[in-house]
Write a protein that holds these residues in place. Structure first.
Motif, short mmCIF file in Angstrom:
data_model
loop_
_atom_site.label_atom_id
_atom_site.label_comp_id
_atom_site.label_asym_id
_atom_site.label_seq_id
_atom_site.Cartn_x
_atom_site.Cartn_y
_atom_site.Cartn_z
N MET A 7 1.25 -1.57 0.10
CA MET A 7 -0.34 0.19 -0.05
C MET A 7 0.95 1.01 0.10
SD MET A 7 -3.58 1.72 1.22
CE MET A 7 -3.80 -0.40 1.31
N LEU A 8 1.75 1.18 0.69
CA LEU A 8 2.49 2.54 1.02
C LEU A 8 3.32 2.36 -0.52
CD1 LEU A 8 4.17 1.36 4.28
CD2 LEU A 8 3.01 3.65 3.99
N ILE A 77 -4.80 9.34 -0.68
CA ILE A 77 -5.05 8.19 -1.27
C ILE A 77 -5.98 6.96 -1.26
CG2 ILE A 77 -4.13 6.04 -2.74
CD1 ILE A 77 -1.85 8.95 -3.03
N GLU A 78 -6.56 6.77 -1.67
CA GLU A 78 -7.69 4.84 -0.76
C GLU A 78 -7.29 4.00 -2.14
OE1 GLU A 78 -9.06 4.77 1.91
OE2 GLU A 78 -8.78 6.90 2.52
N GLY A 81 -7.16 -3.32 -3.94
CA GLY A 81 -6.54 -3.61 -4.75
C GLY A 81 -5.44 -3.54 -6.16
N ASP A 82 -6.23 -2.93 -7.83
CA ASP A 82 -5.87 -2.53 -8.58
C ASP A 82 -6.17 -1.28 -8.76
OD1 ASP A 82 -3.36 -4.26 -8.67
OD2 ASP A 82 -4.70 -5.84 -10.20
N THR A 83 -7.17 -1.15 -8.39
CA THR A 83 -7.53 0.48 -8.36
C THR A 83 -7.63 1.33 -7.27
OG1 THR A 83 -9.76 0.01 -7.20
CG2 THR A 83 -9.67 -0.40 -9.41
N ALA A 84 -7.42 2.47 -7.79
CA ALA A 84 -7.20 3.22 -6.46
C ALA A 84 -8.36 5.32 -6.79
CB ALA A 84 -5.91 3.37 -6.17
N THR A 85 -8.09 5.69 -6.10
CA THR A 85 -8.83 7.22 -5.54
C THR A 85 -7.67 8.33 -5.74
OG1 THR A 85 -10.08 7.38 -3.88
CG2 THR A 85 -10.99 5.93 -5.78
#
Length: 152
Positions: A7-8, A77-78, A81-85
């Motif tokens: 995640m980091l 940032i959130e 998995g393979d997507t983020a906002t």
């Protein structure tokens, strides 16, 4: 621990993608700018144009003039998995080519949707909302650019 580390790393890569977007836009490197989006990606200005897909973004950004300075601050940032906002503050300025002056033009907000690709994170949708209207930002850039040309 491995999930926390992933995640980091993801968040750092997304911040770096934003920095590459900024530098590509500011230095008029259109292909590098396009490379921050997926081929079907969307670039949208809240009260201005919306470009969907590489060719539409190319056409829109091909009209940009030298002088912009984009800074992305305070990103949240959130990752899922393979997507983020990402939501980030925008500080936009104008710089003269002769380095005689620089001006803050507006502040704003980026709201991004991203996806992990084999080549790294890319924007699938980037919405920019500036605190000045899109029209006002354009008028300011035009006025500053004309002043720069007339001073030469």
């Amino acid at each position: 621990m491995a999930d926390e580390l992933r995640m980091l790393v993801d968040k750092d890569e997304i911040r770096e993608l934003s920095a590459r977007y900024n530098r590509a836009a500011d230095n008029q490197r259109l292909e590098d700018f396009l490379g921050t989006f997926t081929p079907e990606g969307v670039f949208e200005v809240a009260d201005g144009p919306k470009a969907e897909g590489t060719e539409a973004i190319r056409k829109l950004m091909g009209k940009a003039v030298y002088g912009s300075v984009h800074m992305t601050l305070d990103s949240v940032i959130e990752v899922d998995g393979d997507t983020a906002t990402q939501t980030a503050t925008l500080l936009m300025g104008h710089r003269r080519d002769d380095r005689a002056s620089s001006t803050v033009v507006t502040t704003g907000l980026y709201q991004d949707k991203l996806v992990r690709t084999p080549d790294g994170w890319r924007f699938t949708h980037r919405l920019v909302s500036t605190d000045l209207t899109f029209r006002r930002v354009n008028k300011t850039f035009i006025a500053l650019t004309k002043a720069e040309i007339s001073d030469v």
